[in-house]
Motif scaffolding. Structure first.
Motif, PDB file in Angstrom:
ATOM      1  N   GLN A 159       0.961  -0.980   0.053  1.00  0.00           N
ATOM      2  CA  GLN A 159       0.005  -0.013  -0.077  1.00  0.00           C
ATOM      3  C   GLN A 159       0.735   1.127  -0.215  1.00  0.00           C
ATOM      4  O   GLN A 159       2.079   1.227   0.201  1.00  0.00           O
ATOM      5  CB  GLN A 159      -0.983   0.022   1.134  1.00  0.00           C
ATOM      6  CG  GLN A 159      -1.888  -1.085   1.090  1.00  0.00           C
ATOM      7  CD  GLN A 159      -2.513  -1.512   2.747  1.00  0.00           C
ATOM      8  OE1 GLN A 159      -2.097  -2.333   3.225  1.00  0.00           O
ATOM      9  NE2 GLN A 159      -3.485  -0.588   2.985  1.00  0.00           N
ATOM     10  N   HIS A 186      -8.243   0.879   8.853  1.00  0.00           N
ATOM     11  CA  HIS A 186      -7.919   2.069   8.384  1.00  0.00           C
ATOM     12  C   HIS A 186      -9.158   3.019   7.981  1.00  0.00           C
ATOM     13  O   HIS A 186      -8.944   4.186   8.038  1.00  0.00           O
ATOM     14  CB  HIS A 186      -7.177   1.811   6.996  1.00  0.00           C
ATOM     15  CG  HIS A 186      -5.942   1.309   7.189  1.00  0.00           C
ATOM     16  ND1 HIS A 186      -5.151   0.472   6.151  1.00  0.00           N
ATOM     17  CD2 HIS A 186      -5.034   1.497   8.091  1.00  0.00           C
ATOM     18  CE1 HIS A 186      -3.923   0.319   6.533  1.00  0.00           C
ATOM     19  NE2 HIS A 186      -3.906   0.742   7.634  1.00  0.00           N
ATOM     20  N   GLN A 241       0.796   5.404   8.590  1.00  0.00           N
ATOM     21  CA  GLN A 241      -0.536   4.790   8.184  1.00  0.00           C
ATOM     22  C   GLN A 241      -1.875   5.534   8.587  1.00  0.00           C
ATOM     23  O   GLN A 241      -3.126   5.310   8.053  1.00  0.00           O
ATOM     24  CB  GLN A 241      -0.561   3.442   8.685  1.00  0.00           C
ATOM     25  CG  GLN A 241       0.630   2.559   7.957  1.00  0.00           C
ATOM     26  CD  GLN A 241       0.579   2.252   6.459  1.00  0.00           C
ATOM     27  OE1 GLN A 241      -0.344   1.890   5.918  1.00  0.00           O
ATOM     28  NE2 GLN A 241       1.633   2.722   5.808  1.00  0.00           N
ATOM     29  N   LEU A 300      -4.182   7.095   5.967  1.00  0.00           N
ATOM     30  CA  LEU A 300      -5.300   6.483   5.024  1.00  0.00           C
ATOM     31  C   LEU A 300      -6.690   6.583   5.460  1.00  0.00           C
ATOM     32  O   LEU A 300      -7.417   6.033   5.039  1.00  0.00           O
ATOM     33  CB  LEU A 300      -4.624   5.202   4.647  1.00  0.00           C
ATOM     34  CG  LEU A 300      -3.431   4.943   4.179  1.00  0.00           C
ATOM     35  CD1 LEU A 300      -3.043   3.289   4.184  1.00  0.00           C
ATOM     36  CD2 LEU A 300      -3.083   5.710   3.051  1.00  0.00           C
ATOM     37  N   ASP A 328      -6.956   4.448   1.422  1.00  0.00           N
ATOM     38  CA  ASP A 328      -6.502   3.048   1.545  1.00  0.00           C
ATOM     39  C   ASP A 328      -6.427   2.399   0.121  1.00  0.00           C
ATOM     40  O   ASP A 328      -7.543   2.319  -0.427  1.00  0.00           O
ATOM     41  CB  ASP A 328      -6.901   2.316   2.554  1.00  0.00           C
ATOM     42  CG  ASP A 328      -6.650   0.790   2.983  1.00  0.00           C
ATOM     43  OD1 ASP A 328      -5.603   0.603   2.377  1.00  0.00           O
ATOM     44  OD2 ASP A 328      -6.980   0.219   3.825  1.00  0.00           O
TER      45      ASP A 328
END
Length: 610
Positions: free
Chosen positions: A188, A354, A389, A392, A438
């Motif tokens: 990702q 996410h 992260q 996202l 995401d």
């Protein structure tokens, strides 16, 4: 001391009642995954598969299936590593109290990777098609590695301390991959490997990749751990495993983890891709087929006593949920120290991590103002949405800790109620449009693109939330079954989604119908395909609402307006969380396989609870 190998870990777990064996041959196509999920659902032990159809290698799964088992595996090092992670974000603590943390010195010694000579006798060679071909879901594009440790080095700064170790899924065959010669590498956006590949592409050179599978449990944990900037995954693996990360380089210059059970080496050339997927993913849907980097296989190594390690992902909770609990146990206090004013943040597992964040921040800068409103927490929200992260996320609900010192982001229904009873829907929704999202989320029309929204709440309670509907609304023909899911939030069944224009017309009709009634205690109405299912549990409500909607296109409101570019409504907010044509299909189990699994588990002594 820590485990020297996966086999040693398996033996220890079995000795202490944390592992069961499946002695009969099991099919890696769907059966192994179904067994894993059944055992995980009952918070059962790790599962060792002695005979995998089509492969000579045994396999193990569910190692991290419970927090209790994870703590057992790291019982000799967990406390020291928690201290080490905290010191990383607050090193002055060690300087002020050098004699209060005596175990840290030993932990530091085990943290440094240990380079060894290339020992050819340690590993044997095999091929990709000899590895257990585990397929988890019926529509998967082929077998995948689901517990890999993908190792790459920085093209500008070679060496293990500048390397990245991450867990990115690997497709072993299927699609257009040439068997035994090519595999697919999926990662990702915002992942460390992406930086390395970008640098290699700029130089016009291939990126060397080593994929480790197995090894001590500290190694896969290090691959998923969100570590502070500059702290190497291999260093962390040594510290948490009480054993230095041992490695060497083979004759072709690829890094080999000396304790891994399997190592696949290969190269990724600039701009070379092939279709990868579909794959049943942790949002509870398939990620579809898209072009991703192509890895050309050089060698496949394995230990003599090799065990294949795997997991299964799908709609939460799954084993990665328990992974998350362990990560929070170790590093839950680090992020608040990196973002000033943040008390806690929870990537909500029920939504697939996410899509949805709950956070608590502080409103301290203007205590002299009579009317309190979101201010500092908006700054904190922007920090959160720009952090690794967490960037996202689609939905972020953030509250001020001054309003309730006991507020907890892990109490999902209570947290939502706290936020929603304090919000001003004219002012306290803040959208980010045309931004990144995401890779696995298909709620917007386009890969990696979508929108975000912040729900911010600070100050006094503005409304009492409805716990039931005190009216019976005459609903438009396309709507039915309006019901309260949790206080302040209702769900309503709608006819299937057709297009955006039709939706706008129907939502406006619904809005006009509801305006005739007292809506003061109703804050969100979720339009869905099945109101009964969506409202049945808080997990269902969260999963449907936040995985099947894109904020900018799917949020409407009763009496909505835009003032100075800011969207708001008198309320309630309406979220269209129906399935849409561009959405990926949800994960559905094969009933024939499920029935076979019942019999397999019964024959192997595992009690089945339905």
């Amino acid at each position: 001391m820590g485990y020297k190998s996966l086999a040693e870990c398996v033996s220890d777990l079995e000795k202490h009642g944390h592992l069961i064996r499946i002695k009969e041959e099991v099919d890696p196509y769907l059966e192994m995954a179904a067994i894993h999920m059944r055992v995980y659902d009952q918070q059962g032990p790790a599962v060792f598969f002695e005979k995998v159809k089509g492969s000579k290698f045994p396999a193990v799964s569910n190692l991290f299936g419970t927090l209790e088992r994870s703590k057992f595996m790291f019982r000799d090092s967990l406390e020291q590593v928690e201290q080490l992670v905290n010191l990383r974000s607050d090193p002055i603590k060690a300087l002020k109290n050098p004699f209060k943390l005596p175990k840290i010195a030993f932990t530091a010694l085990t943290a440094l990777p240990l380079k060894q000579r290339f020992n050819k006798s340690l590993f044997q060679k095999t091929t990709i098609d000899a590895i257990p071909k585990i397929v988890n879901w019926p529509m998967d594009g082929g077998p995948f590695i689901t517990m890999p440790q993908v190792y790459t080095e920085d093209p500008d700064k070679a060496g293990i301390l500048s390397a990245n170790l991450g867990m990115y899924r690997i497709q072993l065959s299927g699609n257009d991959y040439e068997i035994n010669k090519e595999i697919g590498l999926h990662y990702q956006i915002h992942r460390g490997i992406g930086v390395h590949q970008s640098k290699a592409n700029a130089k016009g050179q291939p990126l060397k990749v080593s994929i480790f599978v197995g090894g001590p449990p500290s190694h896969p944990l290090a691959a998923v751990m969100p570590l502070p900037e500059g702290l190497s995954e291999m260093t962390f693996a040594g510290a948490i495993g009480n054993r230095r990360f041992r490695y060497f380089y083979d004759d072709e210059g690829f890094c080999i983890s000396a304790d891994a059970d399997f190592v696949i080496t290969g190269t990724v050339y600039p701009n070379e891709t092939k279709p990868e997927g579909p794959f049943g993913d942790h949002l509870g849907y398939y990620s579809l087929t898209h072009p991703f980097p192509l890895m050309k296989v050089h060698n496949v190594y394995h230990r003599k006593d090799a065990i294949w390690s795997f997991t299964v992902v799908g709609r939460p909770p799954q084993e990665d949920t328990s992974f998350g609990a362990l990560i929070h146990e170790i590093a839950g206090s680090t992020l608040p120290k990196e973002i000033h004013g943040l008390k806690e943040v929870n990537a909500v597992d029920a939504a697939g991590v996410h899509p949805l964040l709950f956070a608590i921040g502080s409103e301290r800068y203007t205590p002299y103002l009579k009317e309190r409103k979101p201010q500092e927490i908006l700054t904190i929200a922007n920090h959160i949405l720009g952090k690794n992260q967490l960037s996202l996320a689609k939905y972020l609900f953030i509250a001020a800790q001054e309003d309730d010192a006991n507020l907890d982001t892990h109490h999902l229904s209570e947290f939502l109620q706290h936020v929603l009873c304090r919000m001003d829907f004219r002012k306290d929704l803040h959208f980010h449009t045309q931004t990144t999202m995401d890779t696995l989320d298909y709620s917007a029309e386009g890969l990696n693109s979508g929108s975000k929204v912040v729900f911010a709440a600070a100050g006094e309670v503005k409304r009492k939330l409805f716990t039931d509907l005190g009216f019976v609304a005459e609903l438009p023909p396309d709507f039915s079954d309006l019901r309260i899911a949790v206080p302040g939030i209702a769900t309503i069944t709608a006819s299937p989604y057709l297009d955006a224009k039709t939706t706008q017309t129907r939502v406006l009709t619904l809005s006009h119908a509801l305006e005739k009634h007292d809506l003061s205690g109703l804050t969100i109405i979720v339009i869905c395909d099945d109101s009964e299912f969506t409202s049945a549990t808080i997990n269902n409500l969260i999963w449907i609402t936040f995985t099947r909607s894109n904020p900018a296109t799917d949020i409407y409101g009763v009496s909505e307006s835009t003032i100075n570019k800011h969207w708001g409504c008198d309320g309630p907010i309406i979220i269209d969380a129906r399935k849409k044509p561009h959405h990926a299909p949800e994960l559905i189990k094969d009933l024939n396989v499920e029935n076979r699994v019942d019999r397999i588990l019964a024959r192997n002594g595992f009690r089945i609870n339905h």
